[in-house]
Design a protein around this motif. Structure first.
Motif, PDB file in Angstrom:
ATOM      1  N   ASP B 197       0.829  -1.202   0.000  1.00 18.15           N
ATOM      2  CA  ASP B 197       0.000   0.000   0.000  1.00 18.15           C
ATOM      3  C   ASP B 197       0.864   1.253   0.000  1.00 18.15           C
ATOM      4  OD1 ASP B 197      -2.129  -1.707   0.071  1.00 18.15           O
ATOM      5  OD2 ASP B 197      -2.502  -1.496   2.219  1.00 18.15           O
ATOM      6  N   ARG B 198       1.977   1.166   0.703  1.00 10.13           N
ATOM      7  CA  ARG B 198       2.886   2.314   0.713  1.00 10.13           C
ATOM      8  C   ARG B 198       3.342   2.637  -0.704  1.00 10.13           C
ATOM      9  NH1 ARG B 198       8.493   2.924   0.759  1.00 10.13           N
ATOM     10  NH2 ARG B 198       9.086   0.843   1.418  1.00 10.13           N
ATOM     11  N   GLY B 203       3.752   5.890  -5.303  1.00 11.45           N
ATOM     12  CA  GLY B 203       3.995   5.881  -6.737  1.00 11.45           C
ATOM     13  C   GLY B 203       2.883   6.547  -7.535  1.00 11.45           C
ATOM     14  N   ASP B 204       1.665   6.496  -7.031  1.00 14.36           N
ATOM     15  CA  ASP B 204       0.548   7.016  -7.804  1.00 14.36           C
ATOM     16  C   ASP B 204      -0.601   7.420  -6.872  1.00 14.36           C
ATOM     17  OD1 ASP B 204      -0.934   7.724  -9.977  1.00 14.36           O
ATOM     18  OD2 ASP B 204      -1.263   5.685 -10.729  1.00 14.36           O
ATOM     19  N   PRO B 205      -0.406   8.459  -6.070  1.00 14.90           N
ATOM     20  CA  PRO B 205      -1.419   8.813  -5.072  1.00 14.90           C
ATOM     21  C   PRO B 205      -2.769   9.170  -5.691  1.00 14.90           C
ATOM     22  CG  PRO B 205       0.238  10.540  -5.241  1.00 14.90           C
ATOM     23  CD  PRO B 205       0.740   9.378  -6.027  1.00 14.90           C
ATOM     24  N   HIS B 206      -2.735   9.730  -6.907  1.00 15.28           N
ATOM     25  CA  HIS B 206      -3.998  10.134  -7.519  1.00 15.28           C
ATOM     26  C   HIS B 206      -4.871   8.942  -7.884  1.00 15.28           C
ATOM     27  CE1 HIS B 206      -3.472  14.429  -7.638  1.00 15.28           C
ATOM     28  NE2 HIS B 206      -2.221  14.251  -7.995  1.00 15.28           N
ATOM     29  N   LYS B 207      -4.246   7.809  -8.146  1.00 14.70           N
ATOM     30  CA  LYS B 207      -5.020   6.622  -8.462  1.00 14.70           C
ATOM     31  C   LYS B 207      -5.905   6.247  -7.268  1.00 14.70           C
ATOM     32  CE  LYS B 207      -4.271   3.253 -11.402  1.00 14.70           C
ATOM     33  NZ  LYS B 207      -4.843   3.555 -12.639  1.00 14.70           N
ATOM     34  N   LEU B 208      -5.320   6.286  -6.076  1.00 14.27           N
ATOM     35  CA  LEU B 208      -6.107   5.986  -4.884  1.00 14.27           C
ATOM     36  C   LEU B 208      -7.202   7.030  -4.695  1.00 14.27           C
ATOM     37  CD1 LEU B 208      -6.643   4.404  -2.259  1.00 14.27           C
ATOM     38  CD2 LEU B 208      -5.015   5.905  -1.131  1.00 14.27           C
ATOM     39  N   LEU B 209      -6.842   8.302  -4.884  1.00 14.99           N
ATOM     40  CA  LEU B 209      -7.842   9.356  -4.695  1.00 14.99           C
ATOM     41  C   LEU B 209      -8.999   9.198  -5.670  1.00 14.99           C
ATOM     42  CD1 LEU B 209      -5.849  12.642  -4.007  1.00 14.99           C
ATOM     43  CD2 LEU B 209      -6.728  10.951  -2.411  1.00 14.99           C
ATOM     44  N   GLU B 210      -8.672   8.911  -6.938  1.00 11.78           N
ATOM     45  CA  GLU B 210      -9.746   8.765  -7.921  1.00 11.78           C
ATOM     46  C   GLU B 210     -10.648   7.590  -7.537  1.00 11.78           C
ATOM     47  OE1 GLU B 210      -8.610   8.254 -12.039  1.00 11.78           O
ATOM     48  OE2 GLU B 210     -10.680   8.572 -12.703  1.00 11.78           O
ATOM     49  N   LYS B 223     -18.021  12.430   2.854  1.00  7.94           N
ATOM     50  CA  LYS B 223     -16.763  12.712   3.549  1.00  7.94           C
ATOM     51  C   LYS B 223     -15.954  11.417   3.561  1.00  7.94           C
ATOM     52  CE  LYS B 223     -13.987  14.993   6.134  1.00  7.94           C
ATOM     53  NZ  LYS B 223     -13.608  16.286   6.643  1.00  7.94           N
ATOM     54  N   ALA B 224     -14.693  11.522   3.178  1.00  8.55           N
ATOM     55  CA  ALA B 224     -13.863  10.320   3.155  1.00  8.55           C
ATOM     56  C   ALA B 224     -12.592  10.563   3.944  1.00  8.55           C
ATOM     57  CB  ALA B 224     -13.533   9.943   1.717  1.00  8.55           C
ATOM     58  N   TYR B 225     -12.094   9.502   4.543  1.00  6.98           N
ATOM     59  CA  TYR B 225     -10.861   9.587   5.312  1.00  6.98           C
ATOM     60  C   TYR B 225      -9.861   8.561   4.784  1.00  6.98           C
ATOM     61  CZ  TYR B 225     -13.487  12.279   8.755  1.00  6.98           C
ATOM     62  OH  TYR B 225     -14.250  13.234   9.379  1.00  6.98           O
ATOM     63  N   ILE B 226      -8.596   8.911   4.891  1.00  4.02           N
ATOM     64  CA  ILE B 226      -7.540   7.927   4.641  1.00  4.02           C
ATOM     65  C   ILE B 226      -6.811   7.764   5.967  1.00  4.02           C
ATOM     66  CG2 ILE B 226      -5.479   7.359   3.320  1.00  4.02           C
ATOM     67  CD1 ILE B 226      -6.509   9.254   1.131  1.00  4.02           C
ATOM     68  N   TYR B 227      -6.941   6.595   6.556  1.00  6.66           N
ATOM     69  CA  TYR B 227      -6.270   6.336   7.836  1.00  6.66           C
ATOM     70  C   TYR B 227      -4.932   5.692   7.523  1.00  6.66           C
ATOM     71  CZ  TYR B 227      -5.485   4.703  12.630  1.00  6.66           C
ATOM     72  OH  TYR B 227      -4.958   4.466  13.885  1.00  6.66           O
ATOM     73  N   ILE B 228      -3.864   6.395   7.840  1.00  5.74           N
ATOM     74  CA  ILE B 228      -2.549   5.954   7.378  1.00  5.74           C
ATOM     75  C   ILE B 228      -1.577   5.896   8.539  1.00  5.74           C
ATOM     76  CG2 ILE B 228      -1.910   8.327   6.757  1.00  5.74           C
ATOM     77  CD1 ILE B 228      -0.480   7.142   4.326  1.00  5.74           C
ATOM     78  N   ARG B 229      -0.686   4.932   8.510  1.00  4.92           N
ATOM     79  CA  ARG B 229       0.222   4.806   9.645  1.00  4.92           C
ATOM     80  C   ARG B 229       1.252   5.932   9.672  1.00  4.92           C
ATOM     81  NH1 ARG B 229       4.015  -0.430   8.887  1.00  4.92           N
ATOM     82  NH2 ARG B 229       4.812   0.471  10.798  1.00  4.92           N
ATOM     83  N   GLY B 230       1.575   6.366  10.875  1.00  3.33           N
ATOM     84  CA  GLY B 230       2.444   7.521  11.069  1.00  3.33           C
ATOM     85  C   GLY B 230       3.833   7.377  10.473  1.00  3.33           C
ATOM     86  N   GLU B 231       4.312   6.133  10.333  1.00  2.29           N
ATOM     87  CA  GLU B 231       5.656   5.930   9.786  1.00  2.29           C
ATOM     88  C   GLU B 231       5.741   6.321   8.318  1.00  2.29           C
ATOM     89  OE1 GLU B 231       4.284   3.656  11.729  1.00  2.29           O
ATOM     90  OE2 GLU B 231       5.736   3.139  13.288  1.00  2.29           O
ATOM     91  N   TYR B 232       4.616   6.346   7.633  1.00  2.00           N
ATOM     92  CA  TYR B 232       4.632   6.573   6.181  1.00  2.00           C
ATOM     93  C   TYR B 232       4.642   8.058   5.843  1.00  2.00           C
ATOM     94  CZ  TYR B 232       3.714   1.608   5.197  1.00  2.00           C
ATOM     95  OH  TYR B 232       3.794   0.250   5.070  1.00  2.00           O
ATOM     96  N   ARG B 233       5.696   8.748   6.244  1.00  2.00           N
ATOM     97  CA  ARG B 233       5.757  10.198   6.053  1.00  2.00           C
ATOM     98  C   ARG B 233       5.647  10.618   4.591  1.00  2.00           C
ATOM     99  NH1 ARG B 233       4.469  12.889  10.103  1.00  2.00           N
ATOM    100  NH2 ARG B 233       3.345  13.842   8.405  1.00  2.00           N
ATOM    101  N   VAL B 315      -6.371  -0.009   0.574  1.00  6.78           N
ATOM    102  CA  VAL B 315      -5.807   0.846  -0.469  1.00  6.78           C
ATOM    103  C   VAL B 315      -5.819   0.161  -1.841  1.00  6.78           C
ATOM    104  CG1 VAL B 315      -3.661   1.941  -1.276  1.00  6.78           C
ATOM    105  CG2 VAL B 315      -4.276   2.045   1.144  1.00  6.78           C
ATOM    106  N   GLU B 316      -5.292  -1.055  -1.866  1.00  5.01           N
ATOM    107  CA  GLU B 316      -5.165  -1.754  -3.151  1.00  5.01           C
ATOM    108  C   GLU B 316      -6.541  -2.028  -3.758  1.00  5.01           C
ATOM    109  OE1 GLU B 316      -3.048  -5.479  -2.894  1.00  5.01           O
ATOM    110  OE2 GLU B 316      -3.420  -5.940  -5.002  1.00  5.01           O
TER     111      GLU B 316
END
Ligand SMILES: Cc1cc2nc3c(=O)[nH]c(=O)nc-3n(C[C@H](O)[C@H](O)[C@H](O)COP(=O)(O)O)c2cc1C
Ligand code: SF4
Ligand code: FES
Lengths: 157, 529
Positions: B197-198, B203-210, B223-233, B315-316
């Motif tokens: 998922d990282r 590599g293609d953040p817009h793909k996930l957003l779309e 309203k949508a949220y992306i819950y993401i782990r803190g390590e993935y800066r 994500v995938e």
């Protein structure tokens, strides 16, 4: 102490900025730890009061997550990954080498306050196993003491 | 617009940054300028190029020529020989370093089709590859229920581990008429050995957003949220940038495309608890609480975040949606197997030449994955086993090397696909020690809400430690399985329930090793923690 004041001011700004969000506690704690390096008692009280959340809830949250610290840490937090991939590629050896290099045991802080040694469960950089992190930086394929020393030296002052 | 003779993509991700990607990028810029090639050669940053443990990598079009393990000193040679004279520098090319035939499989990619080909921080490049056309099509031409039907017909199943049919999940939430629903992307990715998922997000953040936009519209979430782990800066930064860009172009916000549909996306950052990947715990954490699971039912699709209907997907899973909308359900079914259509992103790790990730058709065999995509077992060693699915997974032995990697085929052997992590172990691997690492992980991550799991993991930890020190007995194996079975039946959430899989599979497949350890009584010099 002028430095403390600056930190407190930043905390205030942070809280004001995040207050708009729905349930901003986690975001505020992330930010506060970024400002202070850990989460001192007064800061938690301050957060609880500003967000109108009982202090006991704030403690409950802080103690639940690995990421939050109640005690001050060294300037640099070193975390060795002990996830399955890193473990299979020699994470315990890496940990031993770091302990040797720093002269401290897991969980301890060096006497100059520069490094704290800790572990984490997977940094998501598993293809580089074994891995450790200093702050947010990831160092991978760490099998030789020489290489480790080189990296650590960069973080000594 | 300038017409460039060569497009040079440099992969920027945590591992390449560590290997000095920035310095090399600057050196390229200087050298390109020195040879006055700036109008002919276009240097672009992209996400990870997907070659791991290969330091700084660049890819050059046309020709898809890839250089790996670049040092600053190599740059002038590449610029003069390749860019100027058109002669690729063989010595630095990928493939020279490995004798085995490594397979990159660019042809059959869906979620990673753009990764490594575009600059993920620039929405124009995503638009240039047909990006956001599906969003436009969905919102302007399709009814929510039609989208749910297409996704149902595509046979897409959740890629977060359990393989639940995505369209079916949506169909529980879509018909509910309430003022507020939420869509949540599960980007917690805490399973050790998993980082697919990282790389999708980097590599293609817009793909996930779309995908998220279309999915939110389909179930009626505003309203949508992306819950993401803190390590993935890096992910967090790139996603935030992508959200801002999309908002600027009016792809997000209120009254999108003049349809009256409103949608906003917000990032929520996790704080390092594996159990928060479980969807109800994730919702608790989003609400600012201790991330402990809730009881189901009610399912989140009916009563989730802030008691409102909430769909949680991986994500995938969601990164597949834009292509399904643009090409249709039948097209999607031309990938993978009958019961598990589509592709799957795997991370192949451990004792292989090329640890990394790949996207392949569902149902590709484990052997193919290891040999073709992982480059084979490193150092002429023999294959001993693989741990599928991170920690909450199964240990496979050589007997199952030809098993097809999809939800159903693995189930026949009591195995699971899980998150898609494949940890390959050679003949030197110590299976007792590996089980120790797995149990230790569970003991650490048990959230303490229910007794079977919090006490069970502690007890199991004591037993496996004993065995590891050479002080175990055969009865210990029996009691471990019994205990894990009890946990499987009585634990509150899937974390405690799933520990049975690794324990039973490793004891079934590698029993001799456990017995040997009891015999020899050889001791470990030190503990890992
Ligand atoms: C302990 C535990 C950890 C989990 N971690 C994740 C995770 O990191 N990412 C994820 O997508 N799903 C994770 N899941 C699965 C989620 O609960 C949920 O099934 C999934 O997000 C649904 O999305 P999908 O249908 O698209 O797969 C986890 C489940 C459990 C029990
Ligand atoms: S099974 Fe484990 S992780 Fe799940 S609720 Fe119980 S204690 Fe928590
Ligand atoms: S297991 Fe160490 S980085 Fe994933």
């Amino acid at each position: 102490m002028p430095e403390l004041k600056a930190q407190d001011r930043r905390l205030r700004e942070l809280i004001n900025e995040k207050k708009q969000m729905r349930d901003p506690l986690m975001e505020v704690l992330h930010g506060a730890q970024g400002i202070y390096g850990y989460l001192p008692q007064e800061v938690l009280e301050n957060v609880a009061e500003s967000l109108h959340i009982p202090l006991s809830n704030v403690y409950g949250v802080v103690t639940f997550y690995d990421f939050f610290y109640l005690q001050p840490r060294g300037r640099h937090l070193i975390r060795v990954c002990t996830g399955t991939s890193c473990y299979a590629q020699g994470a315990s050896k890496l940990l031993a080498m770091l302990e040797e290099e720093l002269g401290i045991k897991l969980g301890e802080t060096t006497s100059d306050g520069n490094f704290t040694l800790s572990t984490l469960m997977c940094s998501g950089a598993c293809s580089l196993a074994p891995v450790f992190m200093i702050g947010e930086e990831i160092f991978g394929k760490m099998a030789e003491p020489g290489k480790i020393r080189q990296i650590i030296d960069k973080f000594r002052f | 617009m300038n017409f460039y003779r060569l497009q040079v993509l440099i992969g920027i991700d945590p591992s390449s940054l560590q290997a000095g990607a920035r310095e090399i990028e600057n050196t390229f810029q200087l050298e390109i300028a020195r040879h006055k090639l700036q109008d002919e050669v276009n240097l672009l940053e992209t996400g990870s190029l997907g070659y791991f443990g290969t330091g700084v990598a660049i890819m050059i079009y046309p020709g898809q020529i890839t250089y790996v393990n670049l040092k600053k000193e190599d740059v002038p040679e590449i610029v003069t020989e390749h860019f100027l004279k058109g002669k690729p520098v063989k010595r630095l090319m990928l493939g020279q370093a490995f004798t085995s035939g490594y397979n990159f499989n660019y042809r059959r990619r869906i979620v990673l089709e753009n990764s490594g080909l575009i600059n993920p921080e620039n929405i124009r490049e995503y638009l240039g590859r047909g990006g956001y056309e599906s969003w436009e099509k969905a919102l302007l031409e399709m009814k929510p229920v039609q989208i749910v039907d297409i996704v149902k017909n595509s046979g897409l199943r959740g890629r977060g581990g359990a393989g639940f049919p995505t369209g079916l999940k949506w169909s529980f939430t879509q018909p509910l008429t309430v003022p507020q629903k939420y869509f949540v992307i599960n980007a917690d990715e805490g399973e050790p050995g998993t980082f697919k998922d990282r790389l999708i997000m980097e590599g293609d953040p817009h793909k996930l957003l779309e995908g998220l936009m279309i999915s939110s519209y389909a179930v009626g979430a505003t309203k949508a949220y992306i819950y993401i782990r803190g390590e993935y800066r890096l992910c967090i930064n790139r996603l935030q940038k992508a959200i801002d860009q999309a908002r600027e172009l009016g792809l997000l916000g209120s009254n999108i495309f003049g349809t009256g549909f409103d949608l906003d996306i917000e990032i929520k950052i996790g704080a390092g608890a594996y159990v928060c990947g479980e969807e109800t715990a994730l919702i608790e954490s989003m609400e600012g609480n201790r991330g402990q699971p809730r009881s189901k039912p009610p399912f989140p699709g009916v009563k989730g975040a802030w008691q409102k209907p909430t769909v949680v997907n991986n994500v995938e899973t969601i990164a597949n949606i834009p292509s399904i909308i643009s090409h249709g359900a039948d097209w999607f079914r031309s990938y993978g197997t009958e019961s598990c259509p589509g592709t799957k992103v795997f991370t192949i790790l451990g004792d292989v030449y090329m640890p990394g990730l790949c996207e392949v058709d569902m149902g590709t065999s484990l052997r193919t994955l290891i040999e073709e995509y992982g480059g084979g077992i490193r150092d002429d060693k023999k294959f001993k086993g693989a741990l599928l699915g991170g920690a909450a997974g199964v240990f496979l032995s050589e007997k199952l090397l030809d098993v097809k990697m999809d939800f159903n085929s693995l189930k026949e052997y009591g195995a699971v696909l899980g998150s898609g992590a494949i940890l390959v172990m050679n003949e030197d691997a110590d299976m007792v020690d590996m089980l120790y690492a797995v149990i230790r992980f569970f003991r650490h991550e048990s959230c303490g809400k229910c007794i079977p799991c919090s006490k069970g993991t502690q007890k199991l930890y004591r037993i496996i430690s004993r065995i590891r020190y050479g002080e175990g007995s055969e009865e210990d194996l029996v009691s471990m399985i019994r205990l894990a079975q009890a946990m499987n039946i009585s634990s509150f959430c899937a974390l405690g329930q799933s520990l049975l899989m690794p324990i039973r599979s490793v004891i079934d497949n590698f029993r001799d090793e456990f017995l040997q350890k009891m015999d020899k009584k050889y001791k470990f010099s030190r503990e890992a923690s």
